[in-house]
Design a protein around this motif. Structure first.
Motif, PDB file in Angstrom:
ATOM      1  N   LYS A 222     -66.763 -20.088 -21.550  1.00 29.04           N
ATOM      2  CA  LYS A 222     -67.388 -19.058 -20.795  1.00 29.04           C
ATOM      3  C   LYS A 222     -68.703 -19.879 -20.262  1.00 29.04           C
ATOM      4  CE  LYS A 222     -68.335 -14.726 -19.611  1.00 29.04           C
ATOM      5  NZ  LYS A 222     -69.536 -15.117 -18.628  1.00 29.04           N
ATOM      6  N   ASP A 265     -58.976 -11.281 -22.200  1.00 30.71           N
ATOM      7  CA  ASP A 265     -60.259 -11.298 -22.220  1.00 30.71           C
ATOM      8  C   ASP A 265     -60.520 -10.507 -20.906  1.00 30.71           C
ATOM      9  OD1 ASP A 265     -63.097 -11.537 -22.523  1.00 30.71           O
ATOM     10  OD2 ASP A 265     -62.841 -13.662 -23.315  1.00 30.71           O
ATOM     11  N   ASP A 266     -60.807  -9.253 -21.116  1.00 36.63           N
ATOM     12  CA  ASP A 266     -61.120  -8.473 -19.868  1.00 36.63           C
ATOM     13  C   ASP A 266     -62.706  -8.755 -19.388  1.00 36.63           C
ATOM     14  OD1 ASP A 266     -62.094  -7.311 -21.976  1.00 36.63           O
ATOM     15  OD2 ASP A 266     -61.627  -5.368 -21.386  1.00 36.63           O
ATOM     16  N   GLU A 267     -63.446  -9.051 -20.240  1.00 34.79           N
ATOM     17  CA  GLU A 267     -64.528  -9.189 -19.853  1.00 34.79           C
ATOM     18  C   GLU A 267     -64.836 -10.869 -19.198  1.00 34.79           C
ATOM     19  OE1 GLU A 267     -68.683  -8.800 -19.134  1.00 34.79           O
ATOM     20  OE2 GLU A 267     -67.377  -7.306 -20.096  1.00 34.79           O
ATOM     21  N   LYS A 268     -64.133 -11.817 -19.622  1.00 40.93           N
ATOM     22  CA  LYS A 268     -64.190 -13.000 -19.062  1.00 40.93           C
ATOM     23  C   LYS A 268     -63.454 -12.861 -17.422  1.00 40.93           C
ATOM     24  CE  LYS A 268     -63.103 -17.864 -20.293  1.00 40.93           C
ATOM     25  NZ  LYS A 268     -62.388 -18.709 -21.344  1.00 40.93           N
ATOM     26  N   ARG A 270     -63.333 -10.432 -15.589  1.00 39.06           N
ATOM     27  CA  ARG A 270     -64.057  -9.535 -14.665  1.00 39.06           C
ATOM     28  C   ARG A 270     -65.366 -10.385 -14.319  1.00 39.06           C
ATOM     29  NH1 ARG A 270     -65.391  -6.029 -18.147  1.00 39.06           N
ATOM     30  NH2 ARG A 270     -63.634  -4.380 -17.580  1.00 39.06           N
ATOM     31  N   SER A 271     -65.924 -11.203 -15.170  1.00 43.68           N
ATOM     32  CA  SER A 271     -67.006 -11.977 -14.734  1.00 43.68           C
ATOM     33  C   SER A 271     -66.660 -13.157 -13.722  1.00 43.68           C
ATOM     34  CB  SER A 271     -67.746 -12.580 -15.653  1.00 43.68           C
ATOM     35  OG  SER A 271     -68.615 -13.599 -15.539  1.00 43.68           O
TER      36      SER A 271
END
Length: 600
Positions: A222, A265-268, A270-271
């Motif tokens: 990340k 990992d949806d947050e990853k 999306r970012s």
């Protein structure tokens, strides 16, 4: 034979007999000593001759004396004859060898002489005069040039054969690669192991590394996301990208997306996607005047859009996928909303590219289509009523030379080269050139409708000739069936209207010919028409009224505007174009500086 001659000196006759006897006794003793000395010398000579005979005749011990001197002389002479015979034979062999070399050299000289004589004869026949030494040298040089040209052609033919063989080998490699991907890797590996076991000398067991099968993903941390975005989007130069796999940035980004889908990992994801969209937009805004960079990101944005569709898992986009490609489809994420965002981004980049190209060719249109005089002598004199009046768009002669039909054609060639270099979708290339040809038509027609000096018969022929070059360029680049030529119809029909006969009997044919021109445009051109010399006449008013009357009943007459809209843009579409490249075969080169990515 040595003979001993004994001489007795004459004694004095007066001597007594006793004295004579004593004198003779002394003489006899002296002669006896001489004989002994001679015999000793003969013995020494016999021994020396004996040794010589033993050395000359292989050690045969033969007594040599005065009786066999003739035999020894004969043998010596025989040995000399044998030596002379051997020397004569050797000399004869050397002579024959030299003779063959001389004959070969003579034949080569004769051949060269005949070739030179042929050249001289041909030159004499062509000029019917005897050649000077300079002319002979020139003929010789011409012959050498011809020979070298022939050799070059042979070498070129060899190179072409080698190229064909290389292409065949590449096709075979592709077939083998496909077989490996389709599951025959195990069989081929078994065959290779069997061959190795046959050719190996030692039976000692060895450790073999299995080839790792990649899943077509790229793993990143990340905290490395900003570096990934910076190196992949902001710092990527078009020259570097041109040497890589077409669409490689899009493939790298999607392989990172696949790993985020794999770990769910949806947050990853999306970012990553949000920052990618913003970075592409920022890069294009910053370099909006750089044709290569804008084209690069149009091609990669479209490729990423197609890849998101191809691996979305929707059956509508899986028809052309291989079994392995279907296994790489996303399992946890539905990115259809992001596909729409990337589609909007591609439209915006397309509009930026079209604006950049249009602004570049806009100054060239009038000079290339209307003012370029490719046919000499047609516009030598100004139209009547225009003499003594300068053109409303008079420019410096150097600028006119620079902005010509050639400059417009060079710009078109450059656009085609850049689009091909960055692997823009063929369907998108067709839409780009259709839009550019519309700009050319609109700019040329609007200027024609505002310039009286351009509305005459000779200018109509010049304009039509210039437009034919643009049409030929479309045919040469296989773009003549994409609608680009149709967009040129208004200016083509305007040039035909200037050349057409304008009598009342021709009203119907003219109305039919000018189907892409509005009534206002046709009437304007007829009103502006100015004879180029005294032999022509202005367009009669009754003829123009007949044209207006005839055009009122035209069914397609819905728009009666005079000038074309130079800012009009055709709606752009991005037809689905799947890729045959398997993700597990994509490798990230060191030139991208993405060594922190871990291939999974």
């Amino acid at each position: 034979m040595l003979r001993l001659v004994v001489t007795f000196p004459l004694t004095d006759i007066c001597c007594t007999p006793t004295e004579q006897f004593e004198a003779m006794t002394d003489e006899l003793e002296r002669r006896r000593e001489e004989c002994l000395q001679l015999r000793a010398m003969m013995a020494e000579r016999s021994i020396t001759t004996h040794e010589i005979a033993k050395q000359s005749y292989g050690g045969i011990d033969t007594i040599v004396n005065e009786d066999n001197e003739l035999s020894m002389a004969y043998r010596t002479q025989k040995e000399l004859n044998r030596l002379l015979e051997n020397q004569l034979q050797k000399t004869e062999k050397d002579g024959k060898k030299r003779e063959k070399e001389f004959e070969k050299e003579i034949r080569q000289l004769k051949k060269d002489n005949e070739e030179q004589q042929k050249i001289i004869t041909q030159r004499k026949k062509s000029h019917n005069i005897s050649l000077s030494p300079e002319a002979r040298i020139e003929a010789t040089m011409q012959h050498e040039i011809t020979r070298l040209t022939s050799e070059n052609l042979d070498l070129r033919e060899t190179i072409e054969k080698s190229s064909d063989q290389m292409r065949k080998m590449r096709k075979m490699l592709k077939v083998y690669a496909k077989r490996l991907k389709d599951g025959e890797a195990a069989e081929i590996a078994a065959e290779l192991e069997q061959d190795e076991s046959k050719t190996s000398v030692d039976n000692v067991a060895s450790i073999k590394h299995r080839e790792r099968m990649y899943m077509g993903m790229l793993e990143y941390k990340k905290e490395d996301e900003n570096v990934l975005i910076k190196n992949l989007f902001m710092d990527l130069k078009p020259k570097v990208a041109a040497g890589l796999l077409p669409g490689l940035p899009a493939y790298v980004l999607f392989m990172c997306v696949r790993h985020t889908d794999y770990i769910n990992d949806d947050e990853k994801v999306r970012s990553l996607l949000t920052n990618s969209i913003n970075s592409v937009r920022k890069c294009v805004k910053k370099h909006h005047g750089d044709l290569d960079r804008v084209t690069l990101w149009l091609a990669n944005t479209c490729r990423l859009l197609h890849t998101l569709k191809q691996y979305s898992g929707e059956k509508a986009f899986q028809a052309d996928n291989s079994t392995r490609q279907n296994e790489h489809c996303l399992r946890n994420f539905d990115l259809s909303e992001y596909r729409q965002v990337f589609s909007d981004l591609a439209v915006w980049i397309y509009q930026t590219l079209i604006k950049l190209m249009g602004e570049t060719i806009q100054p060239m249109i009038v000079a290339a289509v209307l003012e370029h005089e490719a046919i000499a002598g047609l516009t030598a004199s100004k139209p009547s009523g225009m003499r003594g009046r300068s053109s409303s768009t008079a420019t410096d002669p150097d600028d006119v030379k620079e902005l010509s039909l050639d400059s417009l054609m060079k710009a078109m060639n450059k656009y085609s080269q850049v689009l091909t270099q960055h692997a823009v979708d063929p369907e998108l290339v067709k839409q780009i050139f259709r839009q550019l040809y519309y700009f050319i038509c609109a700019g040329a027609l609007n200027n024609l409708l505002l310039r009286k000096d351009m509305c005459n018969w000779s200018k109509g022929m010049q304009i039509r000739y210039n437009l034919s070059h643009l049409e030929q360029w479309l045919r040469d680049n296989k773009l003549h069936e994409v609608g680009a030529q149709v967009t040129m119809e208004p200016i083509i029909q305007a040039s035909q209207l200037l050349q057409a006969r304008k009598t009342v009997a021709d009203v119907d044919s003219i109305c039919e010919m000018c189907s892409k021109l509005t009534t206002a445009q046709i009437v304007k051109i007829l009103n502006l028409y100015t004879p180029v010399d005294e032999f022509e006449e202005r367009v009669p008013i009754p003829f123009i009224r007949e044209i207006q009357k005839k055009l009122k009943g035209r069914p397609q007459e819905t728009d009666n505007t005079l000038l074309m809209d130079t800012k009009f843009s055709y709606p752009v579409t991005f037809p689905f174009n799947p890729s045959s490249i398997a993700m597990e075969t994509v490798e990230v080169p060191q030139s991208l500086h993405l060594g922190f990515l871990n291939r999974v």
